[in-house]
Design a protein around this motif. Structure first.
Motif, PDB file in Angstrom:
ATOM      1  N   ILE A  56     -18.364  -9.203   9.794  1.00  0.00           N
ATOM      2  CA  ILE A  56     -17.702  -8.103  10.508  1.00  0.00           C
ATOM      3  C   ILE A  56     -18.545  -7.708  11.714  1.00  0.00           C
ATOM      4  N   THR A  58     -16.672  -6.570  14.892  1.00  0.00           N
ATOM      5  CA  THR A  58     -15.909  -5.708  15.805  1.00  0.00           C
ATOM      6  C   THR A  58     -15.254  -4.542  15.086  1.00  0.00           C
ATOM      7  N   GLY A  59     -15.035  -4.693  13.791  1.00  0.00           N
ATOM      8  CA  GLY A  59     -14.327  -3.658  13.041  1.00  0.00           C
ATOM      9  C   GLY A  59     -12.815  -3.739  13.178  1.00  0.00           C
ATOM     10  N   LYS A  60     -12.330  -4.807  13.773  1.00  0.00           N
ATOM     11  CA  LYS A  60     -10.876  -4.951  13.888  1.00  0.00           C
ATOM     12  C   LYS A  60     -10.279  -5.318  12.530  1.00  0.00           C
ATOM     13  N   VAL A  61      -9.182  -4.660  12.201  1.00  0.00           N
ATOM     14  CA  VAL A  61      -8.552  -4.815  10.892  1.00  0.00           C
ATOM     15  C   VAL A  61      -7.179  -5.454  11.064  1.00  0.00           C
ATOM     16  N   VAL A 313     -10.858  -8.256   7.952  1.00  0.00           N
ATOM     17  CA  VAL A 313     -11.716  -7.432   8.808  1.00  0.00           C
ATOM     18  C   VAL A 313     -12.706  -8.364   9.484  1.00  0.00           C
TER      19      VAL A 313
ATOM     20  N   SER B  45     -10.547   3.731  12.964  1.00  0.00           N
ATOM     21  CA  SER B  45     -10.914   3.071  14.219  1.00  0.00           C
ATOM     22  C   SER B  45     -11.804   1.879  13.916  1.00  0.00           C
ATOM     23  N   ALA B  46     -11.897   0.996  14.872  1.00  0.00           N
ATOM     24  CA  ALA B  46     -12.778  -0.156  14.712  1.00  0.00           C
ATOM     25  C   ALA B  46     -14.220   0.307  14.501  1.00  0.00           C
ATOM     26  N   ASP B  47     -14.576   1.377  15.157  1.00  0.00           N
ATOM     27  CA  ASP B  47     -15.943   1.881  15.009  1.00  0.00           C
ATOM     28  C   ASP B  47     -16.240   2.339  13.584  1.00  0.00           C
ATOM     29  N   THR B  49     -14.662   1.433  10.940  1.00  0.00           N
ATOM     30  CA  THR B  49     -14.623   0.250  10.073  1.00  0.00           C
ATOM     31  C   THR B  49     -15.948  -0.513  10.153  1.00  0.00           C
ATOM     32  N   LEU B  50     -16.372  -0.724  11.373  1.00  0.00           N
ATOM     33  CA  LEU B  50     -17.628  -1.456  11.562  1.00  0.00           C
ATOM     34  C   LEU B  50     -18.787  -0.727  10.885  1.00  0.00           C
ATOM     35  N   ALA B  51     -18.833   0.579  11.090  1.00  0.00           N
ATOM     36  CA  ALA B  51     -19.900   1.357  10.466  1.00  0.00           C
ATOM     37  C   ALA B  51     -19.827   1.265   8.948  1.00  0.00           C
ATOM     38  N   SER B  53     -18.671  -1.118   7.195  1.00  0.00           N
ATOM     39  CA  SER B  53     -19.049  -2.451   6.716  1.00  0.00           C
ATOM     40  C   SER B  53     -20.564  -2.569   6.544  1.00  0.00           C
ATOM     41  N   LYS B  54     -21.288  -1.747   7.276  1.00  0.00           N
ATOM     42  CA  LYS B  54     -22.753  -1.771   7.175  1.00  0.00           C
ATOM     43  C   LYS B  54     -23.240  -1.182   5.851  1.00  0.00           C
ATOM     44  N   PRO B 154      -3.533  -0.788   7.276  1.00  0.00           N
ATOM     45  CA  PRO B 154      -4.556  -1.019   6.258  1.00  0.00           C
ATOM     46  C   PRO B 154      -5.721  -0.058   6.488  1.00  0.00           C
ATOM     47  N   ALA B 156      -9.601   0.218   6.088  1.00  0.00           N
ATOM     48  CA  ALA B 156     -10.883  -0.444   5.818  1.00  0.00           C
ATOM     49  C   ALA B 156     -11.896   0.486   6.454  1.00  0.00           C
TER      50      ALA B 156
END
Lengths: 314, 314, 314, 314
Positions: A56, A58-61, A313, B45-47, B49-51, B53-54, B154, B156
């Motif tokens: 992951i 970019t965080g694009k879903v 994701v 948001s992608a942000d 989601t990205l956060a 995922s960490k 979705p 995430a």
């Protein structure tokens, strides 16, 4: 008594070998042991999940499920109907001091419609299914007593998109096109990766674009994964194989007299799950070849398959 | 004649303000504009989601959905039935040269059973729902024409577990217990984090452990999120609020005469999704307070709610 | 290939006779020819109808169907649910210049619940049914292609009530009691008539009175028609045999290891319809032994059985 | 806000009379008293049954119900599906020492499909139904608590066929044709009888012949009974009015802005049952104008309508 047992008995009596029946017994045994019900999901692990999470960036879903309605084309006689109403609120009735109102919904139909996961009890041969489960031993009207969809653990693992349409230089493969092992090799090379144990592999064929445009053509035939490619994927240890088609494999089949032989190969012989009508469009458009694939299907006890909406994701 | 008709119309005729009706109009407007159908999912948001995922550090995966069957207790008269059979294979019939066989399944029942997401068209007041959608404008027997579950993107995003049972030093909160804002504050402190925009917040109460042990008690009452806490969470911009209870909010309600006031607060007033019968047990046992929460619900067109199985990864 | 064919083939190979399979082939042939689908309904005629109409002397009408609901005890896992709503009228919506409103209803469930007629495709043995129809040749998921309930002509013929409870001097026979041919003889003598070709014969046992009082006992066992009596009735040419029990025949069966042998005898071997959960109470109370019996079951194409409400007129 | 709310309440507040509402209250009161739930079925009597039985002179029996399947055209979104299977017999499993086998069936769909009886809770106006029952007082999701189809007594009474197609010298009336009182007068004269209290009146229009030939045309419009004729029939005391059309009344309606005004007139205002999609073909072909009409509809508790197969005997 099972037909297959009878066949075996007959062959014993006559001193012959019933190749088909014996082969089924052999082919369908789980390498994870006689109690195994989840097949290739055994290849999921915290390590592969952790590794996939690192993809992951970019965080694009992505929503990989299609919208499903009465109009969704499906394998006959399957169909669905959702009915919505406001229980016991006819005539403007409201409830409580806050004049509360609500809507509820019923579903009547088949679970094998639209984007779906095929459980390991879905398809076999000679009434024999994954891990040599015979239909008479686990198929009840009230649900499967083994191999039910509620047993499938959540998949949070690496997804790999194999864009076969791109490999073949087309927007949409032809109906009946059999995806070869060579196609798989080229596609994974184009993806810049290699298929590994624990992966979920998704094929992009472009076929799903026919839905709503030519449902008849869509449902009559389809391009799909060939037997050789399917066997190779199973050997690699993939958990599930999906595609943007209604039945994953080529229709007509490579052997036009057989009944969904790739299903038998993946589900019954290898315990590999099948994902159908996967919306790979956006992944393909983005050139997204690797991603975290997450699927938690509703856990209806004893169900054979389930309508799903997997999430990618990246 | 209906009381509500008289009450509401009277205000119009007599030049008065119908406090209830006007309040509804105001309360239920979306801050994301008149076309908005997804409410707090706009906070994804992608942000974020990205956060989120960490947060994955071990690769452990949790299935947050319960197994659902005919026995699953549900809000009356809701229920489900799965029926499994081998279409057109009666009498030992097999299909094709490979003697193929298969099982299929039908579902007849309600979508608001077991682990479920409440869409924004589920509950409101005065037949008015999120973003001032009136029932007569979007509730058709064939499905919602707005606010249908297929619109929900979705999720995430970060999931946060608030273990209220632990805060209160018990394995299971009492039925009717109202989770206060103070409880939330203490639980997030114990979790070592703060609720943020884009989060999915899950409450652990221990109540779900009653299923299969005392279904009657389970369904009759429940502990749950109070109005003040719900309002605070909505203000924070959370996408969804869930719990290991059948209805999220305390039953009996804080105002025992109202009809699911926390549902109205979250769904209709704030566009915040509700997740019910979430299996928080394993998260709580592991002390897992932050994780990647992933939910892709099946996208049945026009459905009000959906049986789900969200996935947590940490 | 059919199991029975395999058995036969094996016996041929080995020079033995498969008694069971051959017997089935013989027993289940229709005396009305290989194309026959309606069995004993061939014994209906204008003459018997005309004669039966002469039995009407008071004009009293009896409803022989029970009220059926979610609570009605039924053979597991059968059940029914009716759902009523006002389509697309949520929020006080009315239709047209006359402010029209309406309610509609859905049925989700099994057709073999409550008062019902068993069609000739319902029960057999070795996957073989009336007139030697093998399941693989006529049982499709979308409905029976032969022996479907839509083929059954209306019955307007003489009904004869045999009050076995009265013969035995009780209000309710014991569960498991097997009605003998001698009982039938006594009961028809008490009725002052003789069973004839074209009749519908209804047994009164008092067992139905348990519904709502002790559903568990009701469904677990039952008194019923014995094999000898059933064979005698079939020989007489009766069109249908019914009773105020859920399964017509004694449970436990005379041969406790067999599966509904009287069903096989009547349906498969003789093409005689079975009527279950018939409300004979009022007929018995009135001492009504002969009457015009009229049954027109809903003609759902391919259905196996049907919920009914026969009418008696005397 | 809803228009009807304002209109109705305004009259109360301002001391005016809400003509519409009051009219409904008056029109829909039963002349059989406030407890009445069966309407014109009160006009049935042993005398009329006995008299009708005297009409039987040949013993010929007519099935007035059509065969109903997934293909049967129906008022949207209504539809039906019958699913047949052999419960728990997958893989050639048989049951018991006699190798018993059986088929069962499920029905998922709407009860207002094909040949059907409309109960008195089916259609009204302003959410008000027969005998001034308001929807909020008797329409529950689990079924009607009043006016349910289980209350309708069996009809065994005189049936009268009015062959309007013959009167108009055609095989099939035009869609939209409104059957006038004059048509009724001519048809009953041609039938050689007069409509009486307790009759069931069936109209033959020829429209049903379109089913399977032009389902689109069939369902879009239809010829039907006009308001004047309906009122006259109700005044005569008929129990039910049927036709070989899907909705009894002319579509488009005489007043094209109204919603099924003849339904309101018959069901809500007069308690007269409506029978739809009646197979009058054979009666018309035989010139059968008078007969014993027998209908026992399945008694599903709380159902609004029911799929039926009435029987005519002459």
């Amino acid at each position: 008594m099972h037909k297959s047992k009878i066949l075996i008995a007959a062959s014993v009596i006559l001193g012959m070998t019933s190749a088909t029946a014996v082969q089924a017994e052999d082919r369908f045994a789980s390498k994870f042991g006689p109690e195994d019900q989840i097949g290739a999901a055994n290849n999921l692990s915290a390590d592969t999940t952790l590794a996939a999470s690192k993809l992951i960036s970019t965080g694009k879903v992505y929503s990989l499920g299609m919208v499903i309605s009465r109009e969704t084309p499906a394998f006959a006689p399957r169909g669905v109907a959702v009915t919505v109403f406001s229980p016991s609120q006819s005539g403007n009735k409201t409830i409580g001091s806050n004049s509360g109102t609500y809507n509820d919904d019923m579903f009547t139909g088949w679970l094998g419609v639209g984007t779906q996961i095929d459980g390991l009890g879905h398809l076999g041969d000679h009434h024999t299914y994954y891990n040599n489960n015979h239909a008479e031993d686990f198929v009840l009207a009230t649900g499967l007593t083994k191999l039910g969809i509620e047993n499938v653990p959540p998949m949070a693992t690496r997804g790999v998109l194999l864009d076969i349409a791109a490999i073949k230089g087309t927007d949409r493969l032809e109906g009946g096109y059999v995806i070869s092992l060579d196609d798989v090799m080229k596609a994974q090379k184009a993806a810049g990766t290699e298929i590994r144990k624990g992966d979920v592999v998704l094929f992009h064929t472009g076929w799903l674009d026919l839905v709503g445009k030519d449902d008849g053509l869509y449902g009559r035939i389809e391009p799909g994964v060939g037997l050789e490619a399917a066997a190779w994927l199973a050997d690699k240890g993939v958990v599930a194989v999906g595609a943007d088609t209604w039945g994953l494999e080529a229709v007509p089949h490579e052997d036009p007299d057989a009944f969904f032989p790739v299903h038998v190969k993946l589900l019954a012989e290898n315990g590999v799950y099948i994902l159908e009508n996967i919306v790979t469009r956006d992944l393909a458009a983005d050139g997204a070849h690797e991603f975290l694939f997450v699927l938690g299907q509703a856990k209806l006890k004893g169900a054979v398959q389930m309508i799903i909406n997997p999430v990618a994701v990246r």
